[in-house]
Design a protein around this motif. Structure first.
Motif, PDB file in Angstrom:
ATOM      1  N   THR A 128      49.985  23.650  75.243  1.00  0.00           N
ATOM      2  CA  THR A 128      48.718  24.360  75.173  1.00  0.00           C
ATOM      3  C   THR A 128      48.456  25.082  76.483  1.00  0.00           C
ATOM      4  O   THR A 128      48.921  24.653  77.543  1.00  0.00           O
ATOM      5  CB  THR A 128      47.543  23.406  74.872  1.00  0.00           C
ATOM      6  N   ASP A 139      44.447  24.708  69.547  1.00  0.00           N
ATOM      7  CA  ASP A 139      43.808  25.526  68.515  1.00  0.00           C
ATOM      8  C   ASP A 139      43.906  24.903  67.129  1.00  0.00           C
ATOM      9  O   ASP A 139      43.446  25.506  66.149  1.00  0.00           O
ATOM     10  CB  ASP A 139      44.444  26.922  68.477  1.00  0.00           C
ATOM     11  N   ARG A 194      44.181  28.620  58.994  1.00  0.00           N
ATOM     12  CA  ARG A 194      43.933  27.178  58.855  1.00  0.00           C
ATOM     13  C   ARG A 194      44.137  26.669  57.428  1.00  0.00           C
ATOM     14  O   ARG A 194      44.536  25.512  57.236  1.00  0.00           O
ATOM     15  CB  ARG A 194      42.533  26.824  59.362  1.00  0.00           C
ATOM     16  N   ASP A 225      47.130  40.321  69.264  1.00  0.00           N
ATOM     17  CA  ASP A 225      46.422  39.204  69.890  1.00  0.00           C
ATOM     18  C   ASP A 225      46.666  39.168  71.392  1.00  0.00           C
ATOM     19  O   ASP A 225      45.745  38.954  72.179  1.00  0.00           O
ATOM     20  CB  ASP A 225      46.859  37.877  69.260  1.00  0.00           C
ATOM     21  N   ALA A 234      48.195  28.265  66.352  1.00  0.00           N
ATOM     22  CA  ALA A 234      47.154  29.288  66.451  1.00  0.00           C
ATOM     23  C   ALA A 234      47.499  30.527  65.626  1.00  0.00           C
ATOM     24  O   ALA A 234      46.622  31.353  65.370  1.00  0.00           O
ATOM     25  CB  ALA A 234      46.930  29.682  67.911  1.00  0.00           C
ATOM     26  N   ARG A 270      37.978  20.540  75.917  1.00  0.00           N
ATOM     27  CA  ARG A 270      37.806  20.683  74.468  1.00  0.00           C
ATOM     28  C   ARG A 270      37.411  19.350  73.839  1.00  0.00           C
ATOM     29  O   ARG A 270      36.677  19.326  72.851  1.00  0.00           O
ATOM     30  CB  ARG A 270      39.081  21.235  73.835  1.00  0.00           C
ATOM     31  N   GLU A 284      38.264  30.147  76.255  1.00  0.00           N
ATOM     32  CA  GLU A 284      39.477  30.491  75.485  1.00  0.00           C
ATOM     33  C   GLU A 284      40.525  31.167  76.359  1.00  0.00           C
ATOM     34  O   GLU A 284      41.728  30.933  76.189  1.00  0.00           O
ATOM     35  CB  GLU A 284      39.104  31.418  74.329  1.00  0.00           C
ATOM     36  N   GLU A 327      50.430  25.703  71.163  1.00  0.00           N
ATOM     37  CA  GLU A 327      48.989  25.956  71.110  1.00  0.00           C
ATOM     38  C   GLU A 327      48.283  24.879  70.287  1.00  0.00           C
ATOM     39  O   GLU A 327      47.466  25.165  69.403  1.00  0.00           O
ATOM     40  CB  GLU A 327      48.705  27.354  70.544  1.00  0.00           C
ATOM     41  N   GLN A 362      45.210  25.699  77.034  1.00  0.00           N
ATOM     42  CA  GLN A 362      43.802  25.362  77.167  1.00  0.00           C
ATOM     43  C   GLN A 362      43.606  24.039  77.894  1.00  0.00           C
ATOM     44  O   GLN A 362      44.524  23.233  78.036  1.00  0.00           O
ATOM     45  CB  GLN A 362      43.151  25.285  75.785  1.00  0.00           C
ATOM     46  N   GLN A 418      43.744  39.795  74.163  1.00  0.00           N
ATOM     47  CA  GLN A 418      43.409  38.780  75.165  1.00  0.00           C
ATOM     48  C   GLN A 418      43.449  39.374  76.572  1.00  0.00           C
ATOM     49  O   GLN A 418      42.576  39.093  77.398  1.00  0.00           O
ATOM     50  CB  GLN A 418      44.372  37.597  75.059  1.00  0.00           C
TER      51      GLN A 418
END
Length: 500
Positions: free
Chosen positions: A276, A239, A198, A452, A194, A283, A494, A236, A278, A456
């Motif tokens: 993760t 992501d 990318r 970040d 993350a 997802r 998220e 992560e 998440q 959050q």
């Protein structure tokens, strides 16, 4: 080497063990009661402690529990008669290195003590070498389950998926799995998927050949090659961009990959551990994560509990982090009063162990005395205990389902104030000062991605407050926050606020 301590009210047992250990050229010291041991601990430490369970004036199990809080790495061997076997098993589950049933074979007892000494010296050697091998700490049942799982999984090379909230210690679990595995001599390479843009992530993972893209003036090894013969930790993983998930799946399936711009396959000899915060199943349902990759990663799942599910570990962790911060800063170690500790144990810690560690560093720097009292805690903690109960208190979200009381403003007159939240200037100033203090503490302790993390936490607090005010009605919460319906739904997913 420090001496081995023998604790038993039976003089004959002490005599036999002491002579046997002296014959084996091991330093030894004996005690007739736990009170004598506690007095000696003020100035000395043993290499290994061997204690009877039942003694006048103090229990060996009680001594074990005290030592595990203050010296968690100290091997403790419990001696017991056959009738005390259930107690010994209980002690073993509580952290004893081993138990020794009476009557025992002296040679076997010496061999057992030697093993404990070797284990202690290994731990001591790692510390003296300055190796950065942080250990997980915890006595809560949920953490004991994690420790048992690590013990079972370490000898194998199976892929492991670690789930848990941000700051709960997922990378420490991955390091422990690597450190106790057959690949321990190989590298441990971690990458936060993350945290890397990318368009650079593919090159980071798989490397690139010279000329593969603009600026690629030389070939570069990726993380898979860097982790050759060791462990690659993909943090992560939820992501990871969808298009890269296909490449990762191919590596996990056949063990081969290509550098960016390359044409020759490279064999990946690595163990993959992913993590993760998440809900990957959700997802997958949302079309954001490949189902086949999920099943490939989800061979063994290990859930790391949040700190609010292991509150009994807070005292142990606080002591550890305060000692660590004091050593780093070259100051005397501070300790918490009972009242201050009670406040911490009641706080939900949305940032989990990482937040607690940062708090301890802040206290080491900012608390005026060696004993930290409630008044010395940051406002978001101490305010929760000092605000008066009853009407006139507004809730400001501080974590999942938790609200710290803050004095509410006087209601404004007129229609313009309807539906508005009025915050006194003093409260707003305190909030900003505290935010700056949190950021400063995180930066000074070497934290990364501070923006970040704080963003959050801010979004989590504001969305939870809105949902609380609107009784969970998301559309109304989005309208009152001034954001779109899709935005609040995405943020809830998220931030892990969706109960599903």
């Amino acid at each position: 080497m420090k001496p081995i301590w023998i604790v038993d009210d039976d003089q004959s047992i002490r005599f036999v063990l002491q002579k046997a250990l002296e014959k084996a050229e091991l330093p030894v010291r004996s005690f007739a009661s736990t009170r004598e041991v506690q007095a000696a601990l003020a100035t000395e430490q043993p290499q290994v402690l061997v204690s009877d369970i039942r003694m006048p004036g103090g229990s060996g199990i009680t001594l074990l529990q005290e030592l595990k809080r203050s010296q968690p790495q100290l091997p403790v061997i419990i001696m017991t008669a056959y009738s005390d076997l259930d107690s010994a098993v209980s002690a073993f589950q509580s952290g004893a290195f081993e138990y020794l049933s009476k009557p025992f074979d002296v040679d076997k007892a010496v061999d057992l003590i030697r093993r404990a000494v070797d284990e202690s010296l290994r731990e001591q050697g790692a510390e003296s070498a300055g190796l950065e091998t942080p250990e997980l700490l915890g006595q809560a049942p949920a953490m004991q389950d994690v420790f048992r799982a690590i013990g079972r999984l370490s000898p194998s090379l199976v892929t492991v998926l670690i789930t848990g909230e941000s700051g709960s210690g997922k990378e420490l679990v991955a390091q422990a799995l690597h450190r106790h595995s057959p690949r321990a001599q190989g590298p441990f390479v971690a990458i936060n998927t993350a945290a890397i843009p990318r368009d650079l992530l593919e090159s980071e993972l798989f490397g690139h050949e010279r000329g593969a893209f603009t600026g690629a003036q030389a070939s570069r090894r990726g993380r898979f090659e860097q982790a050759e013969g060791g462990t690659l930790f993909l943090d992560e993983i939820g992501d990871m961009p969808y298009e890269l998930q296909t490449r990762l799946l191919r590596v996990l399936s056949d063990g081969n990959f290509y550098r960016v711009g390359g044409h020759a396959p490279i064999r990946a000899n690595v163990r993959v551990i992913a993590a993760t915060h998440q809900n990957l199943e959700q997802r997958v349902r949302d079309g954001l994560f490949r189902e086949d990759l999920f099943h490939r990663l989800n061979v063994i799942r290990l859930r790391l509990p949040p700190l609010r599910e292991r509150r009994e570990d807070i005292e142990l962790l606080v002591r550890h982090f305060l000692h660590k911060s004091a050593a780093e800063l070259g100051v005397e170690t501070k300790r918490l009063s009972e009242a201050a500790l009670a406040v911490l144990q009641a706080y939900p810690f949305p940032g989990n162990v990482r937040e607690l560690q940062n708090l301890c560093h802040w206290l080491t720097v900012m608390a005026p005395g060696l004993v930290v009292d409630v008044k010395d805690l940051p406002p978001e903690l101490s305010g929760a205990t000092q605000a008066p109960a009853g009407a006139g208190v507004a809730g400001v979200a501080t974590g999942a389902g938790a609200f710290a009381p803050v004095a509410a403003a006087e209601p404004a007159s007129g229609t313009e104030a309807q539906g508005a939240v009025i915050v006194p200037a003093a409260v707003a100033a305190a909030w900003e000062v505290d935010l700056a203090g949190q950021a400063r503490s995180m930066l000074q302790s070497g934290g990364t991605q501070v923006m970040d993390q704080l963003t959050q936490r801010f979004e989590r607090a504001v969305i939870l407050a809105a949902l609380e005010v609107t009784h969970g009605r998301r559309i109304e919460a989005a309208q009152r926050l001034g954001i779109g319906r899709n935005t609040i739904t995405r943020k809830i997913q998220e931030l892990g606020l969706d109960p599903d």
